[in-house]
Motif scaffolding. Structure first.
Motif, PDB file in Angstrom:
ATOM      1  N   VAL A   8      48.649  55.500  17.037  1.00 49.14           N
ATOM      2  CA  VAL A   8      48.133  55.893  15.721  1.00 49.14           C
ATOM      3  C   VAL A   8      47.953  57.406  15.655  1.00 49.14           C
ATOM      4  N   LEU A   9      47.393  57.989  16.696  1.00 49.90           N
ATOM      5  CA  LEU A   9      47.196  59.436  16.708  1.00 49.90           C
ATOM      6  C   LEU A   9      48.527  60.182  16.668  1.00 49.90           C
ATOM      7  N   ASN A  10      49.518  59.684  17.406  1.00 48.15           N
ATOM      8  CA  ASN A  10      50.837  60.309  17.398  1.00 48.15           C
ATOM      9  C   ASN A  10      51.445  60.251  15.999  1.00 48.15           C
ATOM     10  N   ALA A  11      51.350  59.094  15.354  1.00 47.40           N
ATOM     11  CA  ALA A  11      51.887  58.958  13.994  1.00 47.40           C
ATOM     12  C   ALA A  11      51.145  59.873  13.033  1.00 47.40           C
ATOM     13  N   LEU A  12      49.844  59.974  13.187  1.00 44.94           N
ATOM     14  CA  LEU A  12      49.046  60.835  12.319  1.00 44.94           C
ATOM     15  C   LEU A  12      49.481  62.292  12.452  1.00 44.94           C
ATOM     16  N   VAL A  13      49.647  62.748  13.664  1.00 47.17           N
ATOM     17  CA  VAL A  13      50.082  64.127  13.887  1.00 47.17           C
ATOM     18  C   VAL A  13      51.475  64.339  13.303  1.00 47.17           C
ATOM     19  N   ARG A  14      52.364  63.388  13.499  1.00 48.12           N
ATOM     20  CA  ARG A  14      53.729  63.523  12.984  1.00 48.12           C
ATOM     21  C   ARG A  14      53.754  63.536  11.454  1.00 48.12           C
ATOM     22  N   VAL A  15      52.912  62.737  10.816  1.00 44.72           N
ATOM     23  CA  VAL A  15      52.834  62.736   9.349  1.00 44.72           C
ATOM     24  C   VAL A  15      52.287  64.078   8.865  1.00 44.72           C
ATOM     25  N   MET A  16      51.232  64.554   9.509  1.00 45.72           N
ATOM     26  CA  MET A  16      50.600  65.809   9.087  1.00 45.72           C
ATOM     27  C   MET A  16      51.521  67.007   9.308  1.00 45.72           C
ATOM     28  N   ASN A  17      52.393  66.936  10.308  1.00 43.37           N
ATOM     29  CA  ASN A  17      53.339  68.022  10.578  1.00 43.37           C
ATOM     30  C   ASN A  17      54.623  67.890   9.765  1.00 43.37           C
ATOM     31  N   GLY A  18      54.742  66.836   8.971  1.00 42.52           N
ATOM     32  CA  GLY A  18      55.931  66.639   8.152  1.00 42.52           C
ATOM     33  C   GLY A  18      57.124  66.107   8.920  1.00 42.52           C
ATOM     34  N   GLU A  19      56.905  65.617  10.134  1.00 43.41           N
ATOM     35  CA  GLU A  19      57.993  65.088  10.959  1.00 43.41           C
ATOM     36  C   GLU A  19      58.286  63.623  10.652  1.00 43.41           C
ATOM     37  N   LEU A  30      50.166  52.286   7.502  1.00 41.33           N
ATOM     38  CA  LEU A  30      49.473  53.077   6.491  1.00 41.33           C
ATOM     39  C   LEU A  30      47.967  52.827   6.533  1.00 41.33           C
ATOM     40  N   LEU A  31      47.573  51.559   6.720  1.00 40.80           N
ATOM     41  CA  LEU A  31      46.146  51.239   6.811  1.00 40.80           C
ATOM     42  C   LEU A  31      45.523  51.874   8.054  1.00 40.80           C
ATOM     43  N   SER A  32      46.254  51.896   9.151  1.00 39.85           N
ATOM     44  CA  SER A  32      45.754  52.532  10.372  1.00 39.85           C
ATOM     45  C   SER A  32      45.554  54.025  10.158  1.00 39.85           C
ATOM     46  N   LEU A  33      46.517  54.660   9.501  1.00 39.31           N
ATOM     47  CA  LEU A  33      46.380  56.087   9.218  1.00 39.31           C
ATOM     48  C   LEU A  33      45.230  56.355   8.259  1.00 39.31           C
ATOM     49  N   ALA A  34      45.099  55.506   7.250  1.00 39.66           N
ATOM     50  CA  ALA A  34      44.007  55.680   6.289  1.00 39.66           C
ATOM     51  C   ALA A  34      42.651  55.536   6.985  1.00 39.66           C
ATOM     52  N   ALA A  35      42.543  54.562   7.880  1.00 36.00           N
ATOM     53  CA  ALA A  35      41.279  54.367   8.600  1.00 36.00           C
ATOM     54  C   ALA A  35      40.982  55.551   9.514  1.00 36.00           C
ATOM     55  N   ALA A  36      42.024  56.110  10.120  1.00 42.19           N
ATOM     56  CA  ALA A  36      41.838  57.235  11.040  1.00 42.19           C
ATOM     57  C   ALA A  36      41.458  58.506  10.305  1.00 42.19           C
ATOM     58  N   THR A  37      41.833  58.615   9.044  1.00 45.15           N
ATOM     59  CA  THR A  37      41.555  59.854   8.303  1.00 45.15           C
ATOM     60  C   THR A  37      40.409  59.720   7.314  1.00 45.15           C
ATOM     61  N   ARG A  38      39.704  58.590   7.353  1.00 37.11           N
ATOM     62  CA  ARG A  38      38.506  58.488   6.517  1.00 37.11           C
ATOM     63  C   ARG A  38      37.625  59.681   6.816  1.00 37.11           C
ATOM     64  N   PRO A  39      37.003  60.269   5.812  1.00 37.91           N
ATOM     65  CA  PRO A  39      36.208  61.491   6.046  1.00 37.91           C
ATOM     66  C   PRO A  39      35.180  61.369   7.159  1.00 37.91           C
ATOM     67  N   ALA A  42      37.261  61.235  10.503  1.00 40.08           N
ATOM     68  CA  ALA A  42      37.956  62.499  10.750  1.00 40.08           C
ATOM     69  C   ALA A  42      36.958  63.615  11.052  1.00 40.08           C
ATOM     70  N   ARG A  43      35.858  63.659  10.347  1.00 47.96           N
ATOM     71  CA  ARG A  43      34.854  64.710  10.549  1.00 47.96           C
ATOM     72  C   ARG A  43      34.219  64.590  11.925  1.00 47.96           C
ATOM     73  N   SER A  44      33.926  63.362  12.330  1.00 43.15           N
ATOM     74  CA  SER A  44      33.345  63.135  13.645  1.00 43.15           C
ATOM     75  C   SER A  44      34.330  63.510  14.752  1.00 43.15           C
ATOM     76  N   THR A  45      35.603  63.184  14.568  1.00 42.49           N
ATOM     77  CA  THR A  45      36.627  63.513  15.553  1.00 42.49           C
ATOM     78  C   THR A  45      36.822  65.016  15.643  1.00 42.49           C
ATOM     79  N   LEU A  46      36.830  65.697  14.504  1.00 49.51           N
ATOM     80  CA  LEU A  46      36.951  67.152  14.488  1.00 49.51           C
ATOM     81  C   LEU A  46      35.785  67.781  15.255  1.00 49.51           C
ATOM     82  N   HIS A  47      34.574  67.334  14.977  1.00 55.05           N
ATOM     83  CA  HIS A  47      33.378  67.832  15.666  1.00 55.05           C
ATOM     84  C   HIS A  47      33.519  67.648  17.171  1.00 55.05           C
ATOM     85  N   ARG A  48      33.886  66.462  17.607  1.00 52.86           N
ATOM     86  CA  ARG A  48      33.993  66.166  19.034  1.00 52.86           C
ATOM     87  C   ARG A  48      35.066  67.015  19.701  1.00 52.86           C
ATOM     88  N   ALA A  49      36.202  67.204  19.024  1.00 52.49           N
ATOM     89  CA  ALA A  49      37.297  67.994  19.594  1.00 52.49           C
ATOM     90  C   ALA A  49      36.885  69.457  19.762  1.00 52.49           C
TER      91      ALA A  49
END
Length: 92
Positions: A8-19, A30-39, A42-49
């Motif tokens: 899921v993370l690989n697909a998310l990065v590839r979608v965001m990079n336009g690949e 699509l549902l997996s990506l939507a769940a991964a990018t829920r605010p 996504a905000r919690s993951t950004l904070h942790r990273a």
């Protein structure tokens, strides 16, 4: 909620990079990506990273440069996500 597994993370990065064209994904993908990018997720993951990068010795100025944002923005993003007060007000 969809698991943030490497696929899921690989697909998310590839979608965001336009690949990867989002129109080619299945409903489940699509549902997996939507769940991964829920605010909240996504905000919690950004904070942790960003906290982990800082813990590894990278300064916020360096992180900001890498992300193409201002240093204050990177530092703010590294703070723990706060509660959404709009929801709390509406339920009181």
């Amino acid at each position: 909620m969809a698991d943030l597994n490497p696929e899921v993370l690989n697909a998310l990065v590839r979608v965001m990079n336009g690949e990867l064209d989002i129109e080619t994904l299945t409903d489940e993908e699509l549902l997996s990506l939507a769940a991964a990018t829920r605010p909240d997720v996504a905000r919690s993951t950004l904070h942790r990273a960003l906290v982990e990068l800082n813990n590894r010795g990278k300064r916020f100025a360096q992180i900001a440069d890498d992300l193409g944002v201002h240093e204050a923005t990177a530092a703010r993003w590294a703070k723990p996500p706060s509660e959404d007060r709009r929801r709390r007000r509406g339920s009181e």
